[in-house]
Design a protein around this motif. Sequence first.
Motif, mmCIF file in Angstrom:
data_model
loop_
_atom_site.group_PDB
_atom_site.id
_atom_site.type_symbol
_atom_site.label_atom_id
_atom_site.label_comp_id
_atom_site.label_asym_id
_atom_site.label_seq_id
_atom_site.Cartn_x
_atom_site.Cartn_y
_atom_site.Cartn_z
ATOM 1 N N ASP A 1 117.759 60.122 26.356
ATOM 2 C CA ASP A 1 118.434 58.984 25.741
ATOM 3 C C ASP A 1 118.678 57.851 26.725
ATOM 4 N N GLY A 2 118.131 57.951 27.924
ATOM 5 C CA GLY A 2 118.350 56.954 28.968
ATOM 6 C C GLY A 2 119.447 57.357 29.934
ATOM 7 N N SER A 3 120.176 58.410 29.592
ATOM 8 C CA SER A 3 121.266 58.899 30.444
ATOM 9 C C SER A 3 121.094 60.365 30.790
ATOM 10 N N ARG A 4 119.854 60.846 30.772
ATOM 11 C CA ARG A 4 119.520 62.240 31.081
ATOM 12 C C ARG A 4 120.132 63.230 30.091
ATOM 13 N N ASN A 5 120.321 62.796 28.852
ATOM 14 C CA ASN A 5 120.722 63.674 27.758
ATOM 15 C C ASN A 5 119.580 63.701 26.758
ATOM 16 N N PRO A 6 119.541 64.743 25.910
ATOM 17 C CA PRO A 6 118.475 64.742 24.894
ATOM 18 C C PRO A 6 118.669 63.580 23.925
ATOM 19 N N PRO A 7 117.591 63.064 23.373
ATOM 20 C CA PRO A 7 117.695 61.973 22.401
ATOM 21 C C PRO A 7 118.418 62.434 21.128
ATOM 22 N N ASP A 8 118.829 61.481 20.314
ATOM 23 C CA ASP A 8 119.427 61.801 19.015
ATOM 24 C C ASP A 8 118.496 62.721 18.240
ATOM 25 N N GLY A 9 119.080 63.683 17.556
ATOM 26 C CA GLY A 9 118.307 64.609 16.748
ATOM 27 C C GLY A 9 117.962 65.899 17.466
ATOM 28 N N TRP A 10 118.240 65.955 18.768
ATOM 29 C CA TRP A 10 117.999 67.170 19.554
ATOM 30 C C TRP A 10 119.338 67.831 19.848
ATOM 31 N N ASP A 11 119.367 69.166 19.836
ATOM 32 C CA ASP A 11 120.566 69.900 20.213
ATOM 33 C C ASP A 11 120.741 69.857 21.725
ATOM 34 N N ASN A 12 121.990 69.990 22.174
ATOM 35 C CA ASN A 12 122.317 70.001 23.591
ATOM 36 C C ASN A 12 123.272 71.154 23.832
ATOM 37 N N PRO A 13 122.978 72.106 24.665
ATOM 38 C CA PRO A 13 122.084 72.089 25.822
ATOM 39 C C PRO A 13 120.706 72.701 25.576
ATOM 40 N N GLU A 14 120.443 73.181 24.351
ATOM 41 C CA GLU A 14 119.147 73.798 24.089
ATOM 42 C C GLU A 14 118.747 73.617 22.636
ATOM 43 N N GLN A 15 117.448 73.722 22.395
ATOM 44 C CA GLN A 15 116.892 73.573 21.052
ATOM 45 C C GLN A 15 116.070 74.811 20.734
ATOM 46 N N GLU A 16 116.388 75.457 19.618
ATOM 47 C CA GLU A 16 115.611 76.621 19.197
ATOM 48 C C GLU A 16 114.373 76.165 18.440
ATOM 49 N N GLY A 17 113.260 76.843 18.695
ATOM 50 C CA GLY A 17 112.028 76.490 18.013
ATOM 51 C C GLY A 17 110.948 77.520 18.290
ATOM 52 N N THR A 18 109.722 77.029 18.335
ATOM 53 C CA THR A 18 108.555 77.869 18.544
ATOM 54 C C THR A 18 107.675 77.219 19.599
ATOM 55 N N VAL A 19 107.128 78.036 20.488
ATOM 56 C CA VAL A 19 106.143 77.531 21.435
ATOM 57 C C VAL A 19 104.815 78.204 21.117
ATOM 58 N N THR A 20 103.771 77.393 21.079
ATOM 59 C CA THR A 20 102.438 77.863 20.718
ATOM 60 C C THR A 20 101.457 77.475 21.812
ATOM 61 N N ARG A 21 100.681 78.440 22.271
ATOM 62 C CA ARG A 21 99.656 78.155 23.275
ATOM 63 C C ARG A 21 98.445 77.553 22.566
ATOM 64 N N VAL A 22 98.041 76.373 23.011
ATOM 65 C CA VAL A 22 96.882 75.682 22.453
ATOM 66 C C VAL A 22 95.619 76.091 23.200
ATOM 67 N N ASP A 23 95.711 76.126 24.521
ATOM 68 C CA ASP A 23 94.620 76.589 25.378
ATOM 69 C C ASP A 23 95.248 77.100 26.663
ATOM 70 N N GLU A 24 94.447 77.369 27.682
ATOM 71 C CA GLU A 24 94.993 78.010 28.878
ATOM 72 C C GLU A 24 95.934 77.122 29.682
#
Length: 123
Positions: free
Chosen positions: A71-94
Amino acid sequence: METNDEVAAERYRGPEVRRPPWAIALATATALLVGCTPDDGHDFVLITHCGIDDLQLEGQWYERVGGLLDDGSRNPPDGWDNPEQEGTVTRVDETTVVFTDDAGHSEEFVLREGATEPKDSCD
């Protein structure tokens, strides 16, 4: 006579490309041998406290394509949770992974070859 929808669909699809079965088998075998097969994604908690910059997956560090997202102040932008965001990580390639979540975020990360720690520490 083709309708406008059929013409538009043909332009979108492009020309049909036929590949011999051996070419498909060779491409699949090559991908398996070099370890760059995509996966279906895994639950992941992305640290967002100091903005979205890098992540660690399976002992390797990846950095966000496009650099720090904050957000310009080393915080996550609006719409993101702080201090962490739950989701999914997907490997696209190596060397590439993508983080997505139910909020609609999609961020691409690339491998930081040889990295043993985050790019920047933030308290």
